[in-house]
Design a protein around this motif. Sequence first.
Motif, PDB file in Angstrom:
ATOM      1  N   ARG A 114       0.829  -1.201   0.000  1.00  0.00           N
ATOM      2  CA  ARG A 114       0.000   0.000   0.000  1.00  0.00           C
ATOM      3  C   ARG A 114       0.863   1.250   0.000  1.00  0.00           C
ATOM      4  N   LYS A 115       1.910   1.254   0.836  1.00  0.00           N
ATOM      5  CA  LYS A 115       2.797   2.416   0.886  1.00  0.00           C
ATOM      6  C   LYS A 115       3.548   2.588  -0.424  1.00  0.00           C
ATOM      7  N   ALA A 116       3.921   1.475  -1.052  1.00  0.00           N
ATOM      8  CA  ALA A 116       4.617   1.564  -2.343  1.00  0.00           C
ATOM      9  C   ALA A 116       3.706   2.151  -3.398  1.00  0.00           C
ATOM     10  N   ARG A 117       2.424   1.738  -3.377  1.00  0.00           N
ATOM     11  CA  ARG A 117       1.457   2.272  -4.345  1.00  0.00           C
ATOM     12  C   ARG A 117       1.259   3.767  -4.154  1.00  0.00           C
ATOM     13  N   VAL A 118       1.094   4.190  -2.903  1.00  0.00           N
ATOM     14  CA  VAL A 118       0.885   5.603  -2.615  1.00  0.00           C
ATOM     15  C   VAL A 118       2.129   6.407  -2.949  1.00  0.00           C
ATOM     16  N   LYS A 119       3.305   5.862  -2.626  1.00  0.00           N
ATOM     17  CA  LYS A 119       4.548   6.587  -2.903  1.00  0.00           C
ATOM     18  C   LYS A 119       4.707   6.819  -4.395  1.00  0.00           C
ATOM     19  N   GLU A 153      -4.287  11.172  12.123  1.00  0.00           N
ATOM     20  CA  GLU A 153      -4.803  12.533  12.117  1.00  0.00           C
ATOM     21  C   GLU A 153      -4.803  13.029  10.683  1.00  0.00           C
ATOM     22  N   PRO A 154      -5.797  13.880  10.271  1.00  0.00           N
ATOM     23  CA  PRO A 154      -5.869  14.336   8.888  1.00  0.00           C
ATOM     24  C   PRO A 154      -4.667  15.168   8.494  1.00  0.00           C
ATOM     25  N   VAL A 155      -4.081  14.842   7.360  1.00  0.00           N
ATOM     26  CA  VAL A 155      -2.949  15.580   6.810  1.00  0.00           C
ATOM     27  C   VAL A 155      -3.307  16.000   5.389  1.00  0.00           C
ATOM     28  N   SER A 156      -3.079  17.263   5.044  1.00  0.00           N
ATOM     29  CA  SER A 156      -3.384  17.744   3.706  1.00  0.00           C
ATOM     30  C   SER A 156      -2.378  17.180   2.715  1.00  0.00           C
ATOM     31  N   LEU A 157      -2.886  16.540   1.649  1.00  0.00           N
ATOM     32  CA  LEU A 157      -2.030  15.949   0.630  1.00  0.00           C
ATOM     33  C   LEU A 157      -2.283  16.603  -0.714  1.00  0.00           C
ATOM     34  N   LYS A 158      -1.234  16.729  -1.491  1.00  0.00           N
ATOM     35  CA  LYS A 158      -1.394  17.243  -2.843  1.00  0.00           C
ATOM     36  C   LYS A 158      -2.055  16.189  -3.719  1.00  0.00           C
ATOM     37  N   ASN A 159      -2.758  16.639  -4.769  1.00  0.00           N
ATOM     38  CA  ASN A 159      -3.353  15.696  -5.692  1.00  0.00           C
ATOM     39  C   ASN A 159      -2.285  15.152  -6.628  1.00  0.00           C
ATOM     40  N   PRO A 160      -2.099  13.832  -6.679  1.00  0.00           N
ATOM     41  CA  PRO A 160      -1.175  13.288  -7.658  1.00  0.00           C
ATOM     42  C   PRO A 160      -1.795  13.366  -9.043  1.00  0.00           C
ATOM     43  N   THR A 161      -0.966  13.426 -10.057  1.00  0.00           N
ATOM     44  CA  THR A 161      -1.491  13.355 -11.412  1.00  0.00           C
ATOM     45  C   THR A 161      -1.778  11.910 -11.746  1.00  0.00           C
ATOM     46  N   VAL A 162      -2.657  11.693 -12.710  1.00  0.00           N
ATOM     47  CA  VAL A 162      -2.982  10.338 -13.129  1.00  0.00           C
ATOM     48  C   VAL A 162      -1.773   9.675 -13.772  1.00  0.00           C
ATOM     49  N   LEU A 163      -1.024  10.455 -14.552  1.00  0.00           N
ATOM     50  CA  LEU A 163       0.194   9.938 -15.166  1.00  0.00           C
ATOM     51  C   LEU A 163       1.233   9.771 -14.058  1.00  0.00           C
ATOM     52  N   GLN A 164       1.415   8.538 -13.587  1.00  0.00           N
ATOM     53  CA  GLN A 164       2.132   8.350 -12.331  1.00  0.00           C
ATOM     54  C   GLN A 164       3.636   8.140 -12.498  1.00  0.00           C
ATOM     55  N   SER A 165       4.162   8.384 -13.681  1.00  0.00           N
ATOM     56  CA  SER A 165       5.603   8.482 -13.854  1.00  0.00           C
ATOM     57  C   SER A 165       5.961   9.963 -13.847  1.00  0.00           C
ATOM     58  N   GLN A 166       6.580  10.429 -12.775  1.00  0.00           N
ATOM     59  CA  GLN A 166       6.925  11.840 -12.663  1.00  0.00           C
ATOM     60  C   GLN A 166       7.858  12.269 -13.777  1.00  0.00           C
ATOM     61  N   GLU A 167       8.789  11.385 -14.146  1.00  0.00           N
ATOM     62  CA  GLU A 167       9.751  11.720 -15.203  1.00  0.00           C
ATOM     63  C   GLU A 167       9.046  11.934 -16.538  1.00  0.00           C
ATOM     64  N   LEU A 168       8.082  11.049 -16.854  1.00  0.00           N
ATOM     65  CA  LEU A 168       7.355  11.181 -18.115  1.00  0.00           C
ATOM     66  C   LEU A 168       6.474  12.424 -18.115  1.00  0.00           C
ATOM     67  N   ASP A 174      -6.456   1.161   0.294  1.00  0.00           N
ATOM     68  CA  ASP A 174      -5.170   1.684  -0.165  1.00  0.00           C
ATOM     69  C   ASP A 174      -5.174   3.198  -0.365  1.00  0.00           C
ATOM     70  N   VAL A 175      -6.337   3.808  -0.227  1.00  0.00           N
ATOM     71  CA  VAL A 175      -6.476   5.248  -0.476  1.00  0.00           C
ATOM     72  C   VAL A 175      -6.254   6.012   0.827  1.00  0.00           C
ATOM     73  N   PRO A 176      -5.384   7.042   0.825  1.00  0.00           N
ATOM     74  CA  PRO A 176      -5.218   7.855   2.036  1.00  0.00           C
ATOM     75  C   PRO A 176      -6.551   8.373   2.550  1.00  0.00           C
ATOM     76  N   GLU A 177      -6.719   8.357   3.847  1.00  0.00           N
ATOM     77  CA  GLU A 177      -7.991   8.728   4.464  1.00  0.00           C
ATOM     78  C   GLU A 177      -8.497  10.073   3.973  1.00  0.00           C
ATOM     79  N   ALA A 178      -7.586  11.034   3.815  1.00  0.00           N
ATOM     80  CA  ALA A 178      -7.981  12.386   3.437  1.00  0.00           C
ATOM     81  C   ALA A 178      -8.570  12.454   2.037  1.00  0.00           C
TER      82      ALA A 178
END
Length: 281
Positions: free
Chosen positions: A24-29, A49-64, A238-242
């Motif tokens: 799960r952590k690998a997927r989120v990372k 406790e709730p933590v504000s998270l940025k929205n990841p992009t759908v394209l999950q390769s940051q380099e691409l 697997d989805v962060p609570e927030a």
Amino acid sequence: MSLTHFEATTRVGEGLKLVRSQLRKARVKTALRNQEDFQNYSAMENTREPVSLKNPTVLQSQELHEYILKTSVYPREPNPLKELRIASANHPMAFMGTAPDAGQLMTFLLKLVNPKKTIEIGVFTGYSLLLTALTIPDDGKITAIDINRKTYEIGLPVIKKARVEHKIDFIESQALPILDKLLEDPEKEGSFDFAFVDADKNNYWNYHQRLMKLIKVGGILMYDNTLWGGTVAWPEEDVPEAKREYRLCAIEFNKLVSADTNVEISQVPLGDGITICRRIC
């Protein structure tokens, strides 16, 4: 010393839990944009406790993703949009702005439709609003609705500098009362050519029902964040609570709009996911 069946089963269960947690952590990372976001997620997992998270992009390769931005998006980004993007970068909620690659697609569609009258629900600092104002004709009009004028005013100097403020009617309000007010006038029905929605996800279907009366047949509606960083396809655990509430909202909206026979649709994996609708009746 041999283990009892119960002890052996317990150890296997604990091992599976550990593996699942690591996966799960690998997927989120993979999905989150940077190490800081992952550390925030880990803190949330540990403290609940709730933590504000940025929205990841759908394209999950940051380099691409960065390759696409640097190769095809940023070189063609108009200077006013670049200036507004930079002006918004230090805002703590900067991730709420329209993704530049999604904005490029939006500009492309606007040029194909050539709208004279558009409506935007959710403005933030005005990236999508400015690109619309830059694209539509000089006598075009945008009804822009947002609950927070202060964030709009971050981008307003850039909008004024670009000399397109006269195209914008900014309304500080919740969107549903404004849409209902517009629909009180029969002449407003079918009078808009284009709509863009990037606002409270729990109201997307309410917005869609009203916008379908305001947009003309053949008009375009765009909804941002409809894949919610790809989490719509994840197991809920697997989805962060927030992010779970709006993930469920996105799933429900996607199901409803897919079944709407009054539109043609295309769901595009750009930014945080965009659903494009064309009203056909």
